[in-house]
Design an enzyme around this catalytic site. Structure first.
Site, PDB file in Angstrom:
ATOM      1  CB  CYS A 100      -1.408   0.343   1.104  1.00 11.44           C
ATOM      2  SG  CYS A 100      -1.397   1.978   1.268  1.00 11.44           S
TER       3      CYS A 100
ATOM      4  CB  CYS B   6     -32.622  30.111  -9.665  1.00  8.99           C
ATOM      5  SG  CYS B   6     -34.033  31.180  -9.210  1.00  8.99           S
TER       6      CYS B   6
ATOM      7  CB  CYS C 145     -35.684  28.029  -7.207  1.00  9.15           C
ATOM      8  SG  CYS C 145     -35.504  27.032  -8.338  1.00  9.15           S
TER       9      CYS C 145
ATOM     10  CG  HIS D 100     -32.726  45.428 -14.655  1.00  8.54           C
ATOM     11  ND1 HIS D 100     -32.342  46.075 -15.860  1.00  8.54           N
ATOM     12  CD2 HIS D 100     -32.517  44.684 -14.074  1.00  8.54           C
ATOM     13  CE1 HIS D 100     -30.944  45.351 -15.071  1.00  8.54           C
ATOM     14  NE2 HIS D 100     -31.133  44.512 -14.146  1.00  8.54           N
TER      15      HIS D 100
ATOM     16  CB  CYS E 284     -28.096  45.957 -13.505  1.00 10.14           C
ATOM     17  SG  CYS E 284     -27.014  44.724 -14.416  1.00 10.14           S
TER      18      CYS E 284
ATOM     19  CB  CYS F  79       2.697  37.138  -4.142  1.00 11.56           C
ATOM     20  SG  CYS F  79       2.547  35.694  -4.675  1.00 11.56           S
TER      21      CYS F  79
ATOM     22  CB  CYS G 134     -11.321  26.647 -11.792  1.00 11.94           C
ATOM     23  SG  CYS G 134     -10.070  28.618 -12.082  1.00 11.94           S
TER      24      CYS G 134
END
Length: 475
Positions: A223, A312, A317, A348, A353, A438, A446
């Site tokens: 192992c 959403c 939701c 809108h 916005c 830095c 990611c």
């Protein structure tokens, strides 16, 4: 005397081969031997489809079946009567092998030959037939050969069997060859419209995988985590990298990563290795409940990395929504909410916005004009409300128009803080806060590197960017 020679040979074969490879027919001097052909390393099986030759690396081919019956005057004046069956050789190749077995007997007439036949078939079949690096499968139908001529297999048998037979003048039994061929058992492709060569290829690959697993389970491994030796049956092998771990160590490693929500960390446990275990391996290691969490978080993490997916904004939701390329509107397919992809508010139209240009007083549901108009004033009001007693909160709620005003105020302040103190990762667009150090920033979603000042993607020698641009490494 001949009977004694035969009996001694059969007893020797029983002691050499296991019950899976050698079966003796007690009623007469007869039996069958399964022979595993030895393959060189990097051996391939190939199938031509149209103008393309597809190649697959294998380590094991299905066994050859040598069925024999010893005549009364064997070994002194007659060779064994035998049938040679194989699913992956052509009729000519199988006939050549059968002829050579008879020649081997003629060269040593008077001596028993079954063991030498098995040795030849196991060690020299590939070399003798000149298929030493690759076996190309053909669509040639199964046939049967004998020293008295060639007889085609009946159509019904031809459809059900991929076994090719060479018969030296006898037939041990009336059973069909495919009934004794393990490749025709448990065929998962039965019922699919495949050509004979495609069906044969699938069986070869299944057999190869099964034998690989069998060898792995009977081999001893150290192992890579606890350095204790285990049989392969107690270990897990990561196919992508080949590293082997005992089930206990790898299970504990995976359980810790999933429990902490770090599903991207469910990788090979070898330091520096990023290979991924198969999902079936993860499921067998961590159990059903943790695997459901792993599967859910892995999907969420994958969606978070997709630049064209947004969630959403309704907290009840929060379903993933695909962003259209043109425009800034998104429509949730689950709850039907149409919202702006920039500010996450109800759609809108084309009106500006920008978050910092908005103000809670613009909420159309209820006027909140008595709220402070400066950012500092709103911060002070929220701190007063958040740290106040129940009586103080009730007073502020009655003064500023109800309890529902303050969650909206908090959302506004949080959104403004995020807009002022974070930047979008140039890889996955995730909001990133720089917490010191830095200006080489690593995205927590990611794991990519970029420059905090100009958001340039960094790869290779990251420090070179700060030597060839106006950006500086440290504040």
């Amino acid at each position: 005397m001949a009977f004694e020679e035969q009996e001694n040979e059969l007893l020797a074969l029983q002691s050499i081969f296991g019950s899976e490879d050698f079966i003796r027919h007690e009623s007469k001097s007869a039996g069958e031997i399964r022979v595993s052909v030895e393959l060189p390393s990097e051996y391939k099986v190939a199938l031509r489809e149209g103008g393309t030759l597809k190649q697959y690396k294998i380590s094991f081919l299905p066994t050859l079946l040598l069925t024999f019956e010893l005549p009364e005057n064997y070994p002194y004046s007659s060779p064994p009567d035998f049938t040679l069956c194989c699913s992956w050789l052509t009729q000519k190749q199988l006939a050549d092998l059968g002829t050579h077995l008879t020649e081997l007997y003629n060269a040593s007439r008077g001596d028993v030959v079954l063991f030498s036949w098995v040795q030849f078939l196991r060690e020299d079949t590939i070399r003798f037939l000149n298929i030493t690096s690759m076996l190309e499968l053909s669509n040639e139908p199964s046939t049967s050969f004998s020293s008295q001529g060639t007889m085609d297999v009946e159509p019904s048998e031809q459809e059900n069997s991929q076994t090719t037979g060479y018969s030296h003048p006898r037939s041990l039994s009336d059973d069909k060859n495919e009934a004794r061929d393990p490749l025709n058992e448990h065929n998962p492709f039965s019922g699919l419209s495949l050509t004979p060569s495609q069906t044969l290829l699938s069986k070869i690959l299944i057999h190869d995988a099964a034998q690989e697993q069998k060898v792995f389970q009977s081999t001893v491994y150290d192992c890579a985590v606890c350095f204790i030796s285990y049989l392969g049956s107690e270990c897990i092998k990561i196919q992508e990298c080949g590293h082997v771990f005992c089930r206990s160590c790898l299970a504990e490693y995976c359980k810790v990563q999933i429990t902490e929500g770090n599903v991207r960390g469910v990788t090979c446990a070898q330091e520096g290795c990023t290979a991924l275990p198969a999902q079936a391996q993860v499921q067998s290691l961590v159990g059903e409940e943790l695997f459901k969490r792993y599967d859910r978080l892995l999907l969420q993490s994958t969606l978070d990395r997709m630049s064209d997916v947004i969630y959403c904004p309704r907290t009840s939701c929060a379903s993933p929504v695909i962003i259209e390329k043109d425009g800034n509107v998104a429509l949730c397919s689950i709850c039907g909410f149409a919202f702006c992809t920039s500010c996450k508010k109800a759609y809108h139209g084309t009106n500006d916005c920008e978050l910092l240009n908005s103000h809670p007083e613009n909420d159309s549901e209820q006027s909140i004009a008595d709220l402070p108009r400066s950012l500092e004033g709103m911060k002070a009001l929220w701190e007063d409300y958040a740290s106040g007693s129940k009586q103080r909160r009730r007073l502020l709620e009655s003064r500023y128009g109800g309890k529902g005003r303050f969650p909206k105020l908090e959302d506004y302040l949080s959104g403004g803080w995020i807009a002022l103190n974070s930047k979008n990762c140039p890889y996955c667009s995730c909001k990133i806060e720089k917490n010191g150090g830095c200006n080489i920033v690593t995205c927590s979603q990611c794991d990519r590197h970029f420059c905090w000042i100009c958001l340039t993607v960094l790869s290779g020698r990251t420090y070179q960017h700060f030597q060839s641009s106006e950006c500086y490494l440290y504040l």
